[in-house]
Motif scaffolding. Sequence first.
Motif, PDB file in Angstrom:
ATOM      1  N   LEU A 291     -56.308 -21.555  19.276  1.00 40.04           N
ATOM      2  CA  LEU A 291     -55.556 -20.998  20.406  1.00 40.04           C
ATOM      3  C   LEU A 291     -54.589 -19.902  19.986  1.00 40.04           C
ATOM      4  O   LEU A 291     -54.320 -18.977  20.749  1.00 40.04           O
ATOM      5  CB  LEU A 291     -54.801 -22.116  21.122  1.00 40.04           C
ATOM      6  N   SER A 292     -54.043 -20.041  18.773  1.00 35.49           N
ATOM      7  CA  SER A 292     -53.068 -19.085  18.250  1.00 35.49           C
ATOM      8  C   SER A 292     -53.013 -19.274  16.741  1.00 35.49           C
ATOM      9  O   SER A 292     -53.657 -20.178  16.203  1.00 35.49           O
ATOM     10  CB  SER A 292     -51.684 -19.349  18.881  1.00 35.49           C
ATOM     11  N   PRO A 293     -52.260 -18.451  16.027  1.00 35.89           N
ATOM     12  CA  PRO A 293     -52.149 -18.659  14.581  1.00 35.89           C
ATOM     13  C   PRO A 293     -51.606 -20.041  14.206  1.00 35.89           C
ATOM     14  O   PRO A 293     -51.806 -20.498  13.075  1.00 35.89           O
ATOM     15  CB  PRO A 293     -51.180 -17.554  14.154  1.00 35.89           C
ATOM     16  N   ARG A 294     -50.956 -20.721  15.149  1.00 35.08           N
ATOM     17  CA  ARG A 294     -50.392 -22.039  14.828  1.00 35.08           C
ATOM     18  C   ARG A 294     -51.171 -23.193  15.468  1.00 35.08           C
ATOM     19  O   ARG A 294     -51.247 -24.281  14.894  1.00 35.08           O
ATOM     20  CB  ARG A 294     -48.926 -22.113  15.271  1.00 35.08           C
ATOM     21  N   TRP A 295     -51.741 -22.983  16.654  1.00 31.08           N
ATOM     22  CA  TRP A 295     -52.339 -24.086  17.398  1.00 31.08           C
ATOM     23  C   TRP A 295     -53.871 -24.038  17.363  1.00 31.08           C
ATOM     24  O   TRP A 295     -54.481 -22.986  17.546  1.00 31.08           O
ATOM     25  CB  TRP A 295     -51.897 -24.050  18.867  1.00 31.08           C
ATOM     26  N   THR A 296     -54.469 -25.238  17.161  1.00 29.08           N
ATOM     27  CA  THR A 296     -55.921 -25.404  17.244  1.00 29.08           C
ATOM     28  C   THR A 296     -56.216 -26.640  18.081  1.00 29.08           C
ATOM     29  O   THR A 296     -55.586 -27.693  17.899  1.00 29.08           O
ATOM     30  CB  THR A 296     -56.559 -25.556  15.859  1.00 29.08           C
ATOM     31  N   LEU A 297     -57.178 -26.519  18.992  1.00 28.05           N
ATOM     32  CA  LEU A 297     -57.542 -27.603  19.899  1.00 28.05           C
ATOM     33  C   LEU A 297     -58.979 -28.047  19.629  1.00 28.05           C
ATOM     34  O   LEU A 297     -59.855 -27.206  19.393  1.00 28.05           O
ATOM     35  CB  LEU A 297     -57.409 -27.139  21.352  1.00 28.05           C
ATOM     36  N   MET A 298     -59.244 -29.363  19.692  1.00 31.94           N
ATOM     37  CA  MET A 298     -60.579 -29.897  19.459  1.00 31.94           C
ATOM     38  C   MET A 298     -60.939 -30.929  20.520  1.00 31.94           C
ATOM     39  O   MET A 298     -60.108 -31.767  20.876  1.00 31.94           O
ATOM     40  CB  MET A 298     -60.667 -30.534  18.067  1.00 31.94           C
ATOM     41  N   LEU A 299     -62.166 -30.863  21.004  1.00 35.03           N
ATOM     42  CA  LEU A 299     -62.733 -31.831  21.936  1.00 35.03           C
ATOM     43  C   LEU A 299     -64.008 -32.396  21.325  1.00 35.03           C
ATOM     44  O   LEU A 299     -64.753 -31.667  20.655  1.00 35.03           O
ATOM     45  CB  LEU A 299     -63.054 -31.177  23.280  1.00 35.03           C
ATOM     46  N   GLU A 300     -64.265 -33.687  21.578  1.00 35.72           N
ATOM     47  CA  GLU A 300     -65.467 -34.301  21.003  1.00 35.72           C
ATOM     48  C   GLU A 300     -65.961 -35.436  21.881  1.00 35.72           C
ATOM     49  O   GLU A 300     -65.171 -36.141  22.530  1.00 35.72           O
ATOM     50  CB  GLU A 300     -65.190 -34.828  19.592  1.00 35.72           C
ATOM     51  N   GLY A 335     -65.041 -40.459  23.352  1.00 34.67           N
ATOM     52  CA  GLY A 335     -64.596 -39.082  23.500  1.00 34.67           C
ATOM     53  C   GLY A 335     -63.094 -38.951  23.492  1.00 34.67           C
ATOM     54  O   GLY A 335     -62.364 -39.945  23.645  1.00 34.67           O
ATOM     55  N   GLY A 336     -62.626 -37.724  23.303  1.00 44.34           N
ATOM     56  CA  GLY A 336     -61.189 -37.511  23.295  1.00 44.34           C
ATOM     57  C   GLY A 336     -60.821 -36.076  22.968  1.00 44.34           C
ATOM     58  O   GLY A 336     -61.670 -35.171  22.910  1.00 44.34           O
ATOM     59  N   ILE A 337     -59.533 -35.864  22.722  1.00 42.14           N
ATOM     60  CA  ILE A 337     -58.967 -34.544  22.458  1.00 42.14           C
ATOM     61  C   ILE A 337     -57.949 -34.648  21.331  1.00 42.14           C
ATOM     62  O   ILE A 337     -57.241 -35.652  21.206  1.00 42.14           O
ATOM     63  CB  ILE A 337     -58.314 -33.962  23.742  1.00 42.14           C
ATOM     64  N   SER A 338     -57.887 -33.628  20.492  1.00 41.19           N
ATOM     65  CA  SER A 338     -56.892 -33.593  19.424  1.00 41.19           C
ATOM     66  C   SER A 338     -56.418 -32.159  19.211  1.00 41.19           C
ATOM     67  O   SER A 338     -57.058 -31.197  19.675  1.00 41.19           O
ATOM     68  CB  SER A 338     -57.463 -34.152  18.113  1.00 41.19           C
ATOM     69  N   ALA A 339     -55.313 -32.015  18.498  1.00 40.47           N
ATOM     70  CA  ALA A 339     -54.758 -30.693  18.244  1.00 40.47           C
ATOM     71  C   ALA A 339     -54.046 -30.687  16.900  1.00 40.47           C
ATOM     72  O   ALA A 339     -53.588 -31.733  16.419  1.00 40.47           O
ATOM     73  CB  ALA A 339     -53.778 -30.293  19.354  1.00 40.47           C
ATOM     74  N   THR A 340     -53.963 -29.497  16.295  1.00 41.82           N
ATOM     75  CA  THR A 340     -53.186 -29.318  15.072  1.00 41.82           C
ATOM     76  C   THR A 340     -52.165 -28.212  15.293  1.00 41.82           C
ATOM     77  O   THR A 340     -52.391 -27.276  16.084  1.00 41.82           O
ATOM     78  CB  THR A 340     -54.089 -28.959  13.874  1.00 41.82           C
ATOM     79  N   TYR A 341     -51.043 -28.324  14.594  1.00 41.96           N
ATOM     80  CA  TYR A 341     -49.983 -27.322  14.669  1.00 41.96           C
ATOM     81  C   TYR A 341     -49.576 -26.949  13.247  1.00 41.96           C
ATOM     82  O   TYR A 341     -49.176 -27.815  12.453  1.00 41.96           O
ATOM     83  CB  TYR A 341     -48.777 -27.854  15.428  1.00 41.96           C
ATOM     84  N   LYS A 342     -49.693 -25.696  12.917  1.00 41.00           N
ATOM     85  CA  LYS A 342     -49.365 -25.207  11.579  1.00 41.00           C
ATOM     86  C   LYS A 342     -47.885 -24.880  11.507  1.00 41.00           C
ATOM     87  O   LYS A 342     -47.422 -23.868  12.056  1.00 41.00           O
ATOM     88  CB  LYS A 342     -50.204 -23.967  11.264  1.00 41.00           C
ATOM     89  N   VAL A 343     -47.140 -25.735  10.837  1.00 39.24           N
ATOM     90  CA  VAL A 343     -45.700 -25.530  10.696  1.00 39.24           C
ATOM     91  C   VAL A 343     -45.422 -24.391   9.725  1.00 39.24           C
ATOM     92  O   VAL A 343     -44.570 -23.530   9.974  1.00 39.24           O
ATOM     93  CB  VAL A 343     -45.021 -26.828  10.212  1.00 39.24           C
ATOM     94  N   SER A 344     -46.137 -24.402   8.607  1.00 39.80           N
ATOM     95  CA  SER A 344     -46.006 -23.369   7.582  1.00 39.80           C
ATOM     96  C   SER A 344     -47.305 -23.344   6.785  1.00 39.80           C
ATOM     97  O   SER A 344     -48.235 -24.101   7.073  1.00 39.80           O
ATOM     98  CB  SER A 344     -44.808 -23.667   6.660  1.00 39.80           C
ATOM     99  N   ASN A 345     -47.364 -22.508   5.774  1.00 40.57           N
ATOM    100  CA  ASN A 345     -48.560 -22.480   4.939  1.00 40.57           C
ATOM    101  C   ASN A 345     -48.757 -23.777   4.169  1.00 40.57           C
ATOM    102  O   ASN A 345     -49.858 -24.064   3.705  1.00 40.57           O
ATOM    103  CB  ASN A 345     -48.475 -21.309   3.953  1.00 40.57           C
ATOM    104  N   ARG A 350     -50.920 -32.944  13.019  1.00 39.12           N
ATOM    105  CA  ARG A 350     -52.042 -33.183  13.925  1.00 39.12           C
ATOM    106  C   ARG A 350     -51.797 -34.433  14.753  1.00 39.12           C
ATOM    107  O   ARG A 350     -51.009 -35.324  14.376  1.00 39.12           O
ATOM    108  CB  ARG A 350     -53.353 -33.317  13.150  1.00 39.12           C
ATOM    109  N   GLY A 351     -52.476 -34.515  15.873  1.00 46.63           N
ATOM    110  CA  GLY A 351     -52.421 -35.700  16.719  1.00 46.63           C
ATOM    111  C   GLY A 351     -53.594 -35.696  17.671  1.00 46.63           C
ATOM    112  O   GLY A 351     -54.238 -34.663  17.900  1.00 46.63           O
ATOM    113  N   GLY A 352     -53.896 -36.867  18.237  1.00 45.89           N
ATOM    114  CA  GLY A 352     -55.019 -36.949  19.161  1.00 45.89           C
ATOM    115  C   GLY A 352     -55.046 -38.255  19.910  1.00 45.89           C
ATOM    116  O   GLY A 352     -54.340 -39.220  19.565  1.00 45.89           O
ATOM    117  N   VAL A 353     -55.877 -38.289  20.953  1.00 42.99           N
ATOM    118  CA  VAL A 353     -56.082 -39.506  21.733  1.00 42.99           C
ATOM    119  C   VAL A 353     -57.563 -39.577  22.083  1.00 42.99           C
ATOM    120  O   VAL A 353     -58.208 -38.555  22.351  1.00 42.99           O
ATOM    121  CB  VAL A 353     -55.207 -39.515  23.008  1.00 42.99           C
ATOM    122  N   PHE A 379     -51.911 -39.827  14.575  1.00 38.87           N
ATOM    123  CA  PHE A 379     -50.973 -38.812  14.109  1.00 38.87           C
ATOM    124  C   PHE A 379     -51.227 -38.585  12.623  1.00 38.87           C
ATOM    125  O   PHE A 379     -51.612 -39.510  11.905  1.00 38.87           O
ATOM    126  CB  PHE A 379     -49.515 -39.256  14.297  1.00 38.87           C
ATOM    127  N   GLY A 380     -50.999 -37.348  12.162  1.00 37.62           N
ATOM    128  CA  GLY A 380     -51.205 -37.074  10.749  1.00 37.62           C
ATOM    129  C   GLY A 380     -50.505 -35.813  10.301  1.00 37.62           C
ATOM    130  O   GLY A 380     -49.997 -35.018  11.118  1.00 37.62           O
TER     131      GLY A 380
END
Length: 435
Positions: A291-300, A335-345, A350-353, A379-380
């Motif tokens: 979604l952006s340099p920091r956010w990534t979204l995943m569906l499965e 099925g579910g949804i998860s996302a990651t957020y890049k705090v720094s390099n 990450r988290g999901g449900v 959470f991770g």
Amino acid sequence: MMMKTTSRSATCGALTALSLLVPLRSALASGFALRETDAMSVGSAYIGGVSRANDAATVVLNPAGMSFLDHSEIENNLFYADPNARFRGQNFMGPGVTTSGVQGNRGITDAATGAAYGVWKINSRWAVGYGFYTPYGQRANYPQNWVGRYQSLVTSITDYELSVMASYRVTKRLSIGAGPRLGYLAGRFTQAVNLGPINTIFGDTTADLTANAFAFGYDVGAIYKVDDATQIGVNYQSRMSYNMSSRTKFSPPPALAAISSINNLLIAESGHGSLQVTLPDSVSFGITRVLSPRWTLMLEGQWTHWSLIQSLNNISDHGGANTTVPVGWRNTWFGGISATYKVSNAILLRGGVSYDESPATLANRNTRTPDTNRFDLGFGVDYRPFDRVTVTLGYAHIFGTNPHIDNSASNMSGRIVGVYNDYANVVVIGTHLRF
């Protein structure tokens, strides 16, 4: 003569119940499956592995992802699971007659397991890899005096699998992967044998069944990059058919073993047999979107062919009782949804449900499979202390839906009625070394 007839009937009833070899309950996924493949998946509530293609666990999640990796990689994971399936209820042996014993026991026990993966980048198009993990397993240990002891006591199952996969990058955007899987399935199952008044006088006899076998299967997958920010993945994991060699042993209390007519019968019923078990195939599909340099979204999503397990046939090779046990499982969706957020390099959160449907219902739920629909919350965090080294921590909590049980495994086991309080906690640490 009447004593022998009664004993043989009870023995056959015990064999029938012990033939429930496959329908085992894991507190960590539907049926008796384990979703604990890697630390990233646990922290994402098991969502995203089929399409993310960013670590060596893609060997078993979707082998097509190996050729999309930038480097060769070795990954190791160590899991600790704390499941709970506490039973409240009674085992009815007839109108107004219940089995004595405790009922508030925990049942399912803690367990530790691991998983290891490796990917070697041959060139920009080809990659090969291996994966070693346990996709199915359970450790249940009810106390000897619990009210459902004629249904089950110990249930222990482990399916070790070794995958050897290859991946080819067909174009800049499309990659495919496939390879064989070798599985080793082993289990041990015990229960008390209902011999009627004999148990009151002498104590319980225990029946113990062990079984094991090897089997082969395969995986095939594909990942397509729609654009630089979006990739779609699909993976098929084949069924695996195990022709299991089993051995049944009856252990009466010493005073009962001294009665030759009963002891000889139990010895005659003990011995070897065979049981054919088919573990289900599944199809997974998903999408990863940056979604952006920091956010990534995943569906499965995932479909699992649990309806393959409709009945089990345990065949004696020594003239003992042959048994057929109805199972009646249904196909399931996850099925579910998860996302990651890049705090720094160096740090990524990450988290999901997710939601995991059970193949069992009230009509076929038993003490070896008090399985239920569940929600997973994960959470991770990734920490990269060096450029090519990453440490991943993951935690998942599994919320059960307190399944009711109303089941009779056999005529001699009684009818167990009650409810289970289900939940589980999973923690994992993973290490990634790229070279």
